[in-house]
Write an enzyme that holds these catalytic residues in place. Structure first.
Site, PDB file in Angstrom:
ATOM      1  CG  ASP A 146      -2.363  -0.344   0.934  1.00 47.27           C
ATOM      2  OD1 ASP A 146      -2.521  -1.282   0.123  1.00 47.27           O
ATOM      3  OD2 ASP A 146      -3.057   0.126   1.853  1.00 47.27           O
ATOM      4  CG  HIS A 206      -8.967   5.564  -1.490  1.00 45.34           C
ATOM      5  ND1 HIS A 206      -8.843   4.517  -2.185  1.00 45.34           N
ATOM      6  CD2 HIS A 206      -9.392   5.173  -0.260  1.00 45.34           C
ATOM      7  CE1 HIS A 206      -9.148   3.401  -1.463  1.00 45.34           C
ATOM      8  NE2 HIS A 206      -9.678   3.819  -0.425  1.00 45.34           N
ATOM      9  CG  ASP A 281     -22.670   4.019   6.588  1.00 42.69           C
ATOM     10  OD1 ASP A 281     -22.936   4.487   5.691  1.00 42.69           O
ATOM     11  OD2 ASP A 281     -22.522   2.613   6.343  1.00 42.69           O
ATOM     12  CB  ILE A 330     -17.441   8.041   0.522  1.00 41.02           C
ATOM     13  CG1 ILE A 330     -17.587   7.448   1.899  1.00 41.02           C
ATOM     14  CG2 ILE A 330     -17.840   9.597   0.414  1.00 41.02           C
ATOM     15  CD1 ILE A 330     -16.854   7.845   3.307  1.00 41.02           C
TER      16      ILE A 330
END
EC number: 2.7.2.1
Length: 395
Positions: A146, A206, A281, A330
């Protein structure tokens, strides 16, 4: 034609996708959850139909054997000899790894040595690597990091203004994360723009439960919002993002928490959850704003405004920007967040169309055709990047 399996192992989970290469066709994908806990759950998609089984899965080796058994049982592969390569997502590659690597015993040892940099993730990634090695010892395996994409950052981006010996002795610096995703979407953006990536200045957002922004110039990451750990940068689902470091002893004194407890609060009880008081959320937060919930409104504004500020600073860093990219859960799906992030960026040549912005989960230009800066929604695909790297390094 080769069959490559992409693996993302967590502490109690294992995500997988099986690709046919070079066509990049997904043959199957699935998830093993609750490894080492009661009632493990195994989910696999067979001909677009999800099959789920609940059984005890004591460790990752059992999960791997179960996965390989299901691949043959459901006729996805005839036998295990059809698997030509395995790609493992590894969260932290430190300064050691600026590219994916073929996994030898020596490389596995080196990844173990830098585990202290990502104590929550790397040990689980290594368990996944070893579990596959045990079951498929002769199949080439590759680690995809990553952090690797961000190893092109210059010193002025990655150094903290701390005593220099902290960097030399302990490797304390900015590393950045989500690199595989930022690399995929920026390369894809260049294709969609029909321009060589070498001449593009791109800002990649991101935005998932974890969120990071990256400045990508000429195909190379030159700065990113996450830091030594994935706790830094913008506000996230449960993570605080950047705060004044002096707050940590202050909170310890006021609440009686230990340093580890404060860190846990910053990682798991802050961000959207901390400000709203009810959910991490984003979908819940957006719904609550429609019902007039003020704390939800504040949480959403904090989330969007931090991203907005990073876009402005990275545009300044690159003396301009050619395109802004939204990706991850998202970024791909939240019309509201994109609207709030882009609002007020007209001064730097960003003109977006509210009608085009009404898109979820698919590739789309959401800027007007005449907009000097393009805005693009691109669903990320970290798994396909992992599969491509296996082909590149193992074949």
């Amino acid at each position: 034609m080769s069959k490559i399996i992409a693996i993302n192992a967590g502490s109690s989970s294992l995500k997988f996708q099986l690709f046919e290469m070079p066509s990049e066709k997904v043959l199957t994908k699935g998830l093993v959850e609750r490894i080492g806990l009661d009632n493990g759950i195994f989910t696999i998609s067979v001909n677009d139909e999800k099959k789920t089984e609940t059984t005890d899965i004591p460790d990752h080796s059992v999960a791997v054997k179960m996965l390989l058994d299901k691949l043959t049982k459901f006729g996805i592969i005839k036998d295990l000899n059809e698997i030509d390569g395995i790609g493992h997502r590894v969260v932290h590659g430190g300064e050691k790894f600026s590219d994916s690597v073929l996994l030898t015993d020596e490389m596995i040892h080196e990844i173990e040595e830098i585990s202290e940099l990502a104590p929550l993730h790397n040990p689980a990634n290594i368990v996944g690597i070893k579990a596959f090695k045990e079951v498929l010892p002769n199949v080439p395996a590759v680690a995809v990091f990553d952090t690797a994409f961000h190893q092109t950052m210059p010193e002025q981006s990655y150094l903290y203004s701390l005593p220099y010996e902290y960097y030399e002795k302990f490797g304390i610096r900015k590393y950045g994360f989500h690199g595989t995703s930022h690399k995929y979407v920026t390369e894809r953006a260049a294709e969609l723009l029909g321009r060589p990536i070498e001449e593009l200045r791109l800002i990649s957002c991101h935005l998932g439960n974890g969120a990071s922004i990256a400045a990508v110039e000429g195909g190379k990451s030159i700065d990113t919002s996450m830091g030594f750990t994935p706790l830094a940068g913008v506000a996230m689902g449960t993570r605080s993002g950047n705060i004044d470091p002096a707050l940590i002893p202050f909170i310890m004194e006021k609440t009686g928490q230990t340093a580890d407890e404060v860190l846990n609060t910053l990682n798991k009880k802050s961000g959207l959850l901390g400000i709203s008081g009810f959910s991490s959320d984003l979908r819940d937060i957006v719904e609550a704003t429609k019902e007039g919930n003020e704390r939800a409104e504040t949480a959403l504004e904090v989330f969007a405004s931090r991203i907005h500020k990073y876009i402005g600073s990275y545009a300044a860093r690159m003396s301009g920007v050619d395109a802004i990219i939204f990706t991850a859960g998202i970024g791909e799906n939240s019309v509201e967040v994109r609207e709030r992030v882009l609002h007020g960026l007209e001064f730097m040549g960003v003109y977006w169309d509210p009608a085009l912005n009404n898109v979820r989960g698919k590739e789309a230009f959401i800027s007007y055709p005449h907009s000097p800066v393009k805005v693009i929604v691109i669903p990320t695909n970290e798994e396909v990047m992992i599969a491509r790297d296996v082909v590149r390094l193992a074949h």
